[in-house]
Design a protein around this motif. Structure first.
Motif, PDB file in Angstrom:
ATOM      1  N   LYS A 189      43.353  15.720  27.804  1.00 36.03           N
ATOM      2  CA  LYS A 189      42.167  15.006  27.106  1.00 36.03           C
ATOM      3  C   LYS A 189      41.005  15.395  27.888  1.00 36.03           C
ATOM      4  O   LYS A 189      40.345  14.649  28.231  1.00 36.03           O
ATOM      5  N   LYS A 190      40.798  16.634  28.070  1.00 35.59           N
ATOM      6  CA  LYS A 190      39.634  17.400  28.808  1.00 35.59           C
ATOM      7  C   LYS A 190      38.965  18.275  28.036  1.00 35.59           C
ATOM      8  O   LYS A 190      39.722  19.094  27.269  1.00 35.59           O
ATOM      9  N   LEU A 191      37.644  18.410  27.998  1.00 39.03           N
ATOM     10  CA  LEU A 191      36.767  19.266  27.318  1.00 39.03           C
ATOM     11  C   LEU A 191      35.783  19.857  28.034  1.00 39.03           C
ATOM     12  O   LEU A 191      34.977  19.142  28.483  1.00 39.03           O
ATOM     13  N   PHE A 192      35.832  21.174  28.485  1.00 40.07           N
ATOM     14  CA  PHE A 192      34.591  21.937  29.110  1.00 40.07           C
ATOM     15  C   PHE A 192      33.985  22.791  27.998  1.00 40.07           C
ATOM     16  O   PHE A 192      34.820  23.606  27.452  1.00 40.07           O
ATOM     17  N   ASN A 193      32.628  22.540  28.010  1.00 45.37           N
ATOM     18  CA  ASN A 193      32.094  23.506  27.096  1.00 45.37           C
ATOM     19  C   ASN A 193      30.773  24.023  27.801  1.00 45.37           C
ATOM     20  O   ASN A 193      30.104  23.082  28.176  1.00 45.37           O
ATOM     21  N   PHE A 194      30.538  25.191  27.960  1.00 46.74           N
ATOM     22  CA  PHE A 194      29.247  25.791  28.596  1.00 46.74           C
ATOM     23  C   PHE A 194      28.673  27.023  27.844  1.00 46.74           C
ATOM     24  O   PHE A 194      29.282  27.724  27.124  1.00 46.74           O
ATOM     25  N   SER A 195      27.516  26.899  27.714  1.00 46.34           N
ATOM     26  CA  SER A 195      26.581  27.842  27.037  1.00 46.34           C
ATOM     27  C   SER A 195      26.160  29.051  28.034  1.00 46.34           C
ATOM     28  O   SER A 195      25.198  28.428  28.977  1.00 46.34           O
ATOM     29  N   ILE A 196      26.651  30.010  28.249  1.00 54.76           N
ATOM     30  CA  ILE A 196      26.459  31.249  29.235  1.00 54.76           C
ATOM     31  C   ILE A 196      25.156  32.132  28.822  1.00 54.76           C
ATOM     32  O   ILE A 196      25.454  32.834  27.857  1.00 54.76           O
ATOM     33  N   ASP A 197      24.092  31.724  29.216  1.00 56.05           N
ATOM     34  CA  ASP A 197      22.961  32.737  29.086  1.00 56.05           C
ATOM     35  C   ASP A 197      23.168  34.004  29.549  1.00 56.05           C
ATOM     36  O   ASP A 197      23.063  35.119  29.021  1.00 56.05           O
ATOM     37  N   ASP A 198      23.579  34.096  30.870  1.00 51.24           N
ATOM     38  CA  ASP A 198      23.748  35.249  31.543  1.00 51.24           C
ATOM     39  C   ASP A 198      24.760  35.039  32.645  1.00 51.24           C
ATOM     40  O   ASP A 198      24.715  34.012  33.567  1.00 51.24           O
ATOM     41  N   LEU A 199      25.878  35.852  32.716  1.00 46.84           N
ATOM     42  CA  LEU A 199      26.768  35.959  33.886  1.00 46.84           C
ATOM     43  C   LEU A 199      27.026  37.332  34.340  1.00 46.84           C
ATOM     44  O   LEU A 199      27.458  38.202  33.576  1.00 46.84           O
ATOM     45  N   LYS A 200      26.973  37.821  35.637  1.00 44.85           N
ATOM     46  CA  LYS A 200      27.217  38.945  35.950  1.00 44.85           C
ATOM     47  C   LYS A 200      28.094  38.755  37.078  1.00 44.85           C
ATOM     48  O   LYS A 200      28.013  38.001  38.090  1.00 44.85           O
ATOM     49  N   GLY A 201      29.397  39.600  37.435  1.00 45.33           N
ATOM     50  CA  GLY A 201      30.237  39.550  38.290  1.00 45.33           C
ATOM     51  C   GLY A 201      30.849  40.749  38.709  1.00 45.33           C
ATOM     52  O   GLY A 201      31.010  41.457  37.774  1.00 45.33           O
ATOM     53  N   ARG A 202      31.471  40.889  40.003  1.00 47.01           N
ATOM     54  CA  ARG A 202      32.082  41.992  40.542  1.00 47.01           C
ATOM     55  C   ARG A 202      33.286  41.669  41.074  1.00 47.01           C
ATOM     56  O   ARG A 202      33.530  40.662  41.804  1.00 47.01           O
ATOM     57  N   LEU A 203      34.466  42.588  40.873  1.00 48.63           N
ATOM     58  CA  LEU A 203      35.647  41.964  41.374  1.00 48.63           C
ATOM     59  C   LEU A 203      36.067  43.285  42.260  1.00 48.63           C
ATOM     60  O   LEU A 203      35.761  44.165  42.365  1.00 48.63           O
ATOM     61  N   ASP A 204      36.656  42.575  43.210  1.00 44.84           N
ATOM     62  CA  ASP A 204      37.319  43.366  44.625  1.00 44.84           C
ATOM     63  C   ASP A 204      38.720  43.090  44.478  1.00 44.84           C
ATOM     64  O   ASP A 204      39.198  41.716  44.647  1.00 44.84           O
ATOM     65  N   TYR A 205      39.745  44.021  44.469  1.00 42.16           N
ATOM     66  CA  TYR A 205      41.255  43.919  44.585  1.00 42.16           C
ATOM     67  C   TYR A 205      41.822  44.099  45.896  1.00 42.16           C
ATOM     68  O   TYR A 205      41.300  45.079  46.788  1.00 42.16           O
ATOM     69  N   ASP A 206      42.612  43.283  46.171  1.00 47.70           N
ATOM     70  CA  ASP A 206      43.429  43.467  47.546  1.00 47.70           C
ATOM     71  C   ASP A 206      44.877  43.093  47.366  1.00 47.70           C
ATOM     72  O   ASP A 206      45.393  42.895  46.006  1.00 47.70           O
ATOM     73  N   SER A 207      45.889  43.124  48.268  1.00 45.76           N
ATOM     74  CA  SER A 207      47.141  43.009  47.960  1.00 45.76           C
ATOM     75  C   SER A 207      47.530  41.664  47.418  1.00 45.76           C
ATOM     76  O   SER A 207      48.657  41.311  46.679  1.00 45.76           O
ATOM     77  N   GLU A 208      46.710  40.490  47.602  1.00 44.28           N
ATOM     78  CA  GLU A 208      46.941  39.201  47.093  1.00 44.28           C
ATOM     79  C   GLU A 208      46.425  38.936  45.817  1.00 44.28           C
ATOM     80  O   GLU A 208      46.975  38.080  45.220  1.00 44.28           O
ATOM     81  N   GLY A 209      45.536  39.405  45.238  1.00 43.92           N
ATOM     82  CA  GLY A 209      44.729  39.409  44.140  1.00 43.92           C
ATOM     83  C   GLY A 209      43.695  39.867  43.917  1.00 43.92           C
ATOM     84  O   GLY A 209      43.373  41.171  44.243  1.00 43.92           O
ATOM     85  N   TRP A 210      42.618  39.154  43.911  1.00 41.78           N
ATOM     86  CA  TRP A 210      41.236  39.851  43.596  1.00 41.78           C
ATOM     87  C   TRP A 210      40.258  38.588  44.099  1.00 41.78           C
ATOM     88  O   TRP A 210      40.342  37.558  44.233  1.00 41.78           O
ATOM     89  N   LYS A 211      39.078  39.290  44.324  1.00 42.16           N
ATOM     90  CA  LYS A 211      37.757  38.449  44.764  1.00 42.16           C
ATOM     91  C   LYS A 211      36.450  38.779  43.835  1.00 42.16           C
ATOM     92  O   LYS A 211      36.508  39.706  43.685  1.00 42.16           O
ATOM     93  N   ALA A 212      35.884  37.778  43.416  1.00 40.96           N
ATOM     94  CA  ALA A 212      34.741  37.826  42.337  1.00 40.96           C
ATOM     95  C   ALA A 212      33.543  37.407  43.151  1.00 40.96           C
ATOM     96  O   ALA A 212      33.562  36.129  43.584  1.00 40.96           O
ATOM     97  N   ALA A 213      32.497  37.889  42.828  1.00 37.58           N
ATOM     98  CA  ALA A 213      31.164  37.445  43.364  1.00 37.58           C
ATOM     99  C   ALA A 213      30.285  37.550  41.831  1.00 37.58           C
ATOM    100  O   ALA A 213      30.191  38.448  41.219  1.00 37.58           O
ATOM    101  N   ILE A 214      29.873  36.366  41.595  1.00 42.89           N
ATOM    102  CA  ILE A 214      29.353  35.848  40.114  1.00 42.89           C
ATOM    103  C   ILE A 214      27.803  35.294  40.384  1.00 42.89           C
ATOM    104  O   ILE A 214      27.586  34.463  41.467  1.00 42.89           O
ATOM    105  N   LYS A 215      26.892  35.671  39.616  1.00 42.09           N
ATOM    106  CA  LYS A 215      25.878  35.126  39.379  1.00 42.09           C
ATOM    107  C   LYS A 215      25.616  34.480  38.084  1.00 42.09           C
ATOM    108  O   LYS A 215      25.873  35.205  36.932  1.00 42.09           O
ATOM    109  N   LEU A 216      25.300  33.438  38.035  1.00 42.68           N
ATOM    110  CA  LEU A 216      25.483  32.468  36.675  1.00 42.68           C
ATOM    111  C   LEU A 216      24.131  31.805  36.229  1.00 42.68           C
ATOM    112  O   LEU A 216      23.453  31.138  37.110  1.00 42.68           O
TER     113      LEU A 216
END
Length: 827
Positions: A189-216
């Protein structure tokens, strides 16, 4: 000519370079030229094979998902992604394998742009380096059975089992523009709703997964952890940076603490989400420095903010909030909010608390294991200090728990000059001028609409040397001491010392079931008083006779407050007094050793078993006074035993008789009376208002200097002592009706003469009294003891028939008339 010269100079410089430099330059130029030619060739190929490439991309994406990806068309945008090839896919749709059952499309985008690896593409492999989505809707859906359309993405184990490689493994960047993001979890019974005007992100991968730096840059339409209670941060702008780390083995997404602008305030937010099938727990830590109360409240869900908005703090506060829960669990997660308030100004429904400081905690898990909901919610206030209308107070701890039926409890302490109560209590009700108050009590109370109702308190309230005036009855008390001892049900009042003028009153009392009746049926409250006094001047308490002065009614828009409740209590409650007074004074009346039971109610005063020592004898009294506007009706039954009649008449102002006064009387009176009448608010008898009967006996009586007898007897009895007429024993009865007193037939045996009397005495006009007076001198029979013989000899000889009636001058005149005529006039 100039160009040739320039080219010639450039060639001369190249020839002047070392051989290795010239060779390197040629190689670089060749590589660049080859790249340009290859890119142009690839561009030509892509542009001429758009359908084939779109089909290949669609196939590759579908190979890596549990669902279906479709697109309407594709156009290359070469310069946008150089040196990679950028492909603009129109009307892309991404559906999971069970879409037909729930109809919630994971992705629907008008523009779905991807940048691919050129070399890999030439070798037949599609590697997507960047995704750019515009004008789209992303809808994550969780059904009531727990199924999520995010299952479209194959897990690492699924890929390893099938030997597939991911086309998304090397995605380095992603952008979203004008995208609606929805996460609808029916199970939780959860509802998340976002209007995203602008989102920019970069991904870096490693052995465990990834990391992202995002501007929102976005806005929140809904952040509902429980859709029944409403959304957090509804319609608020979001702006900031996010640092996110994904651990593929642990199946967790971690948000490193970062500043995020929400609305007009900045929050430091960090958190952790478990996204595995067996674990969907999450936690968020939010911190805000210097945020206004209203701003913070308006970020919360409606079930919390509508309560908090009843209050306000003028200065910014420091707040931290932890939210811990399960994304797939129904109901609210755990909320733990902490706030530090220092020297602030708190607005509450009934006023303002100045110099307010406390440490506050809110949680919706008061008792561990009983759920996260309103019945298990609590607000804790520690070291609460402040001033309410200049009255300082402190609460070491206070708790409001069970938000479905809120209950407040705590310990309240305060010490202050009594006159400070003038700021809180209506001056038309009580006025305080001197003294000190010391308050300490434990309280527990229901709260309805954040107004305290039916509180149960235990503790002590002390008032020392206070000057108090009760305005509705204009009663003033000096040097007053009071101790109020509250138990869970009853109120005990002790150590009261009241001083009003010359009166000194000591009191102890109690009210049974006080707090319950105070809020439900105040008219049933009975204050039981034990009152003692060394001296009491009743004239100083005449305010109790008249009606209470009515306070100006509160405006209709104002809620009932403490003043209204106090005023209603004073007006409606009953007071039962057990009184013992050493010396009692009222105008000319004095008494000693007064004992009485008195009941004061809204309608008047009831007196039971009152006993007073007066004029050498004793008076017992039972009666009541019904209060009116200008006058008060009384009804009394009195027994007078052996009182000195001259003092008795003097005390009651001769009962308004003009001819017969206390100066004319001596003897000891015993009487029984039942009388009613009216008295004013000043305690004066309303003229001609009395009605009732009186029966009396006068022992050792004497009539001294009674002018009507002297004037009539100076001729008839010239040699008898008419100044001092004594009575051995006199009995009689009166019937009082207004201004007239009917004298029942009465036989008078005195030292001067014997007399039979009957008729009407009037305080105004209408006196008509028949007197039969034998001329025989009573001294002649003084030695006779036989009653029958005395009665026979009493009327021997001449008997005068007299009539006492009104004279022209207003005084009573006695004249001789015939018996027949006298009887006619009397009757």
């Amino acid at each position: 000519m100039q160009e040739k010269t320039t080219n010639s100079k450039f060639l001369q410089k190249l020839r002047g370079l070392p051989r290795w430099a010239r060779l390197s330059l040629k190689i670089m130029s060749g590589v660049f030229l080859f790249t340009i030619l290859a890119y142009m060739g690839l561009a030509f190929y892509v542009n001429t094979h758009k359908k084939e490439i779109l089909a290949s991309i669609t196939q590759k994406i579908n190979e890596n998902i549990n669902g279906k990806f479709t697109a309407e068309s594709m156009e290359p945008t070469f310069l946008q992604g150089f040196p990679r090839v950028s492909l603009r896919i129109k009307n892309a749709v991404l559906k999971d394998s069970l879409w037909t059952s729930h109809k919630n499309t994971l992705l629907q985008a008008e523009d779905f742009n991807i940048s691919i690896n050129v070399l890999a593409f030439l070798h037949g492999t599609l590697e997507i380096k960047k995704i750019d989505i515009s004008d789209a809707t992303i809808h994550l859906f969780v059904a009531e059975n727990g199924y999520s359309n995010s299952a479209i993405f194959k897990s690492k184990q699924e890929k390893e089992a099938s030997g597939e490689s991911s086309s998304f493994a090397e995605i380095k960047a992603f952008e979203l523009h004008n995208v609606t993001f929805i996460s609808n979890n029916l199970k939780g019974k959860k509802l998340f709703n976002f209007s995203i005007d602008d989102l920019k992100g970069r991904l870096d991968y490693d052995s465990e997964g990834w990391k992202a730096a995002i501007k929102l840059e976005a806005s929140a339409q809904s952040l509902a952890f429980n859709t029944q209670h409403g959304s957090f941060i509804k319609d608020k702008k979001l702006n900031g940076k996010l640092d996110i780390a994904y651990n593929e083995k642990a199946e967790t997404i971690v948000f490193e603490p970062n500043d995020l602008e929400i609305g007009d305030d900045t929050f430091n937010i960090g958190g952790k989400f478990n996204i595995g099938k067996s674990n969907s727990d999450f936690s968020l830590h939010i911190k805000a420095d210097k945020i206004l109360w209203k701003n913070a409240s308006n970020l919360l869900s409606n079930n919390i903010s509508r309560q908090l908005n009843r209050f306000d703090l003028e200065k910014p506060i420091d707040v931290t909030c932890d939210i811990v829960g399960d994304l797939n669990a129904a109901g609210d997660p755990l909320f733990l909010v902490k706030a530090a308030i220092k020297n602030n100004r708190l607005h509450i429904p009934d006023g303002i608390i100045d110099k307010c400081s406390f440490d506050g905690v809110f949680t919706n898990e008061f008792v561990k294991g009983k759920g996260f909901d309103d019945p298990n919610s609590v607000v804790k206030l520690m070291d609460f200090k402040g001033e309410y209308k200049e009255i300082p107070f402190v609460m070491d701890s206070a708790i409001i728990n069970d938000f479905s039926k809120p209950i407040a409890s705590g310990v309240f302490k305060s010490k202050f000059p009594l006159e400070k109560l003038g700021n809180a209590v209506d001056k038309e009700l009580l006025v305080f001028s001197k003294g000190n108050a010391d308050v300490e009590f434990h309280f527990k109370a229901d709260i309805v609409d954040f107004e305290i109702t039916k509180p149960f308190v235990s503790g002590l309230v002390k008032i020392e040397k206070g000057d108090i005036r009760y305005v509705p009855r204009n009663l003033s008390f000096k040097n007053t001491n009071v101790a109020l001892n509250f138990t869970e049900k009853d109120l005990f009042i002790s150590n009261i010392r009241l001083q009003s003028g010359r009166s000194i009153v000591n009191m102890e009392g109690s009210i049974k079931n006080f707090l319950n009746l105070y809020y439900t049926e105040p008219e049933k409250l009975v204050l039981n008083w034990k009152v003692t006094s060394p001296q009491l001047y009743m004239g100083e308490f005449l305010g109790f006779l008249g009606n209470r002065k009515t306070r100006q009614p509160a405006l209709k828009t104002q809620k009932s407050n403490v003043n209204d409740k106090l005023n209603f209590l004073f007006e409606k409650s009953n007071v039962a007094l057990t009184v013992q007074v050493d010396k009692f004074y009222y105008k000319k009346f004095t008494a000693t050793n007064v004992k009485a039971a008195i009941l004061l109610s809204e309608s008047g005063i009831t007196i039971q078993n009152a006993i007073v020592n007066h004029a050498g004898g004793q008076v017992t009294l039972n009666g009541s006074i019904e209060q009116g506007k200008a006058k008060n009706h009384f009804s009394m039954k009195a027994n007078v035993a052996n009182v000195a009649i001259e003092k008795f008449f003097y005390a009651f102002n001769d009962f308004d008789m003009q001819s017969l006064t206390s100066k004319n009387l001596k003897g000891y009176l015993t009487a029984n009376s039942s009388i009613s009448g009216n008295i004013t608010n000043d305690g004066n008898l309303v003229t001609n208002s009395m009605n009732g009967t009186v029966g009396f006996t006068l022992r050792k009586g004497a009539l001294i200097g009674f002018e009507p007898i002297k004037s009539a007897g100076k001729f008839a009895f010239p040699f008898r002592d008419l100044d001092n007429i004594t009575f051995s024993n006199l009995k009689g009865g009166f019937n009082i009706k207004g201004e007239k007193i009917t004298i029942e037939p009465m036989q008078i045996n005195s030292s001067v003469l014997n007399m039979d009397i009957a008729g009407v005495y009037s305080f105004g006009k209408g006196t008509n009294i028949a007197l039969d007076v034998p001329l025989r001198n009573p001294k002649n029979d003084k030695d006779i003891t036989d009653k029958e013989q005395l009665e026979e000899r009493r009327n021997r000889g001449i008997v005068l028939h007299l009539l006492a009636s009104d004279g022209d001058d207003g005084k009573i005149k006695i004249r001789l008339v015939s018996k027949k005529k006298r009887n006619e006039e009397v009757n």
